[in-house]
Design an enzyme around this catalytic site. Structure first.
Site, PDB file in Angstrom:
ATOM      1  N   SER A 184     109.659 135.906 113.789  1.00  0.00           N
ATOM      2  CA  SER A 184     111.405 135.987 113.441  1.00  0.00           C
ATOM      3  C   SER A 184     112.670 136.326 113.940  1.00  0.00           C
ATOM      4  CB  SER A 184     111.602 137.260 112.527  1.00  0.00           C
ATOM      5  OG  SER A 184     113.108 137.408 112.127  1.00  0.00           O
ATOM      6  N   TYR A 197     110.006 146.303 111.367  1.00  0.00           N
ATOM      7  CA  TYR A 197     110.319 145.164 110.948  1.00  0.00           C
ATOM      8  C   TYR A 197     109.991 144.697 112.462  1.00  0.00           C
ATOM      9  CZ  TYR A 197     110.911 139.982 108.955  1.00  0.00           C
ATOM     10  OH  TYR A 197     110.962 139.130 108.386  1.00  0.00           O
TER      11      TYR A 197
END
Length: 291
Positions: A184, A197
């Site tokens: 990501s 995350y």
């Protein structure tokens, strides 16, 4: 800001209802574009077999559709609660004339990771491409709100499962095979509300480089795709209605992406078109740099 979105792709998502985890495409008011009506294959993955974690919805569904139209049979893993989305993905894969194996379960379970590979090889006859796409996203306000169980679950799903799946897949992968991981932009951006995350995604980026070095001598390529803000069920889980209205507006392209816009990168990295690519993180972020 520029806006190159096709006219039929939304750039704002007002009145999108909040969803509990794990989130379902079938419950979304504004449906994502997975390439159902647009992706055209070129035979780049003819007769290959791919295992895609998180293949029921979002980016995973877009990749499953693209791979099927490129000529691959597809196995998808997903949580049991996502069965309705998985059935819809299977319908699109089978419409492309390819086989689709549904494999429900939780990749945080170490035995399940091995079973995913065994079932794929046993039912579809081989394994040529492993797409580690499934992820758990955790949100925090301050550091004191980080829940220990959520943190351990995020690393188990996002990092440990990738290693276990790569380990289980390795005996079946041949020269020319590929592993494609989903990291990501958060690996570099690290938004303050997504500390855990972001940490898992940073680990995935490093893991991608490490695995590429480890497996290069065997002719197995390992790369990753780093998505930016993409319209998938994870968004109405994690973001407020106000945040959804402006999702992606802070990117250079000025909008959120659609899952269909990720699929070509996954095809490139899995096919012979990407034969000299390994250890890369390919950014599909609307212009946000990740290096």
């Amino acid at each position: 800001m520029t806006n190159d979105a096709p006219a039929d792709r939304p750039t704002s998502f007002p009145d999108e209802p909040h969803q509990p985890r794990p989130g379902l495409t079938t419950l979304m008011r504004t449906k994502p574009d997975h390439g159902e009506e647009s992706y055209v294959g070129k035979g780049l993955l003819t007769d290959k077999v791919a295992l895609i974690t998180g293949g029921d919805s979002g980016i995973g569904r877009a990749v499953a559709i693209a791979y099927a139209r490129e000529g691959a049979d597809v196995a998808i893993s997903y949580l049991e609660a996502e069965q309705v989305d998985a059935e819809e993905t299977r319908a699109w894969v089978e419409k492309a004339g390819r086989r689709c194996l549904l494999l429900p379960g939780d990749i945080r379970d170490r035995d399940h990771c091995a079973q995913l590979v065994e079932r794929t090889v046993g039912d579809l006859g081989a394994l040529d491409i492993l797409v580690n796409n499934a992820a758990a996203q955790t949100i925090n306000q301050g550091i004191e709100t980080i829940d220990d169980d959520d943190m351990q679950g995020a690393f188990a799903a996002n990092v440990f499962a990738m290693i276990r799946l790569a380990k289980a897949a390795r005996p079946h992968l041949k020269p020319g095979s590929a592993i494609v991981n989903t990291t990501s932009e958060q690996a570099k951006v690290a938004t303050e509300s997504m500390v855990v995350y972001a940490a898992t995604k940073g680990a995935i980026s490093s893991l991608t480089v490490g695995l590429s070095n480890l497996l290069a001598a065997d002719g197995i390529r390992v790369n990753a795709v780093a998505p930016g803000p993409i319209w998938t069920p994870i968004q109405p889980i994690a973001k407020s209605p106000e945040e959804l209205e402006t999702l992606g507006h802070d990117t250079p392209l000025g909008r959120a992406g659609q899952p269909a816009e990720l699929a070509p990168a996954y095809v490139l990295l899995a096919s012979a078109e990407g034969s000299y690519m390994s250890g890369n993180v390919v950014a599909v972020t609307g212009g946000v740099p990740v290096s």
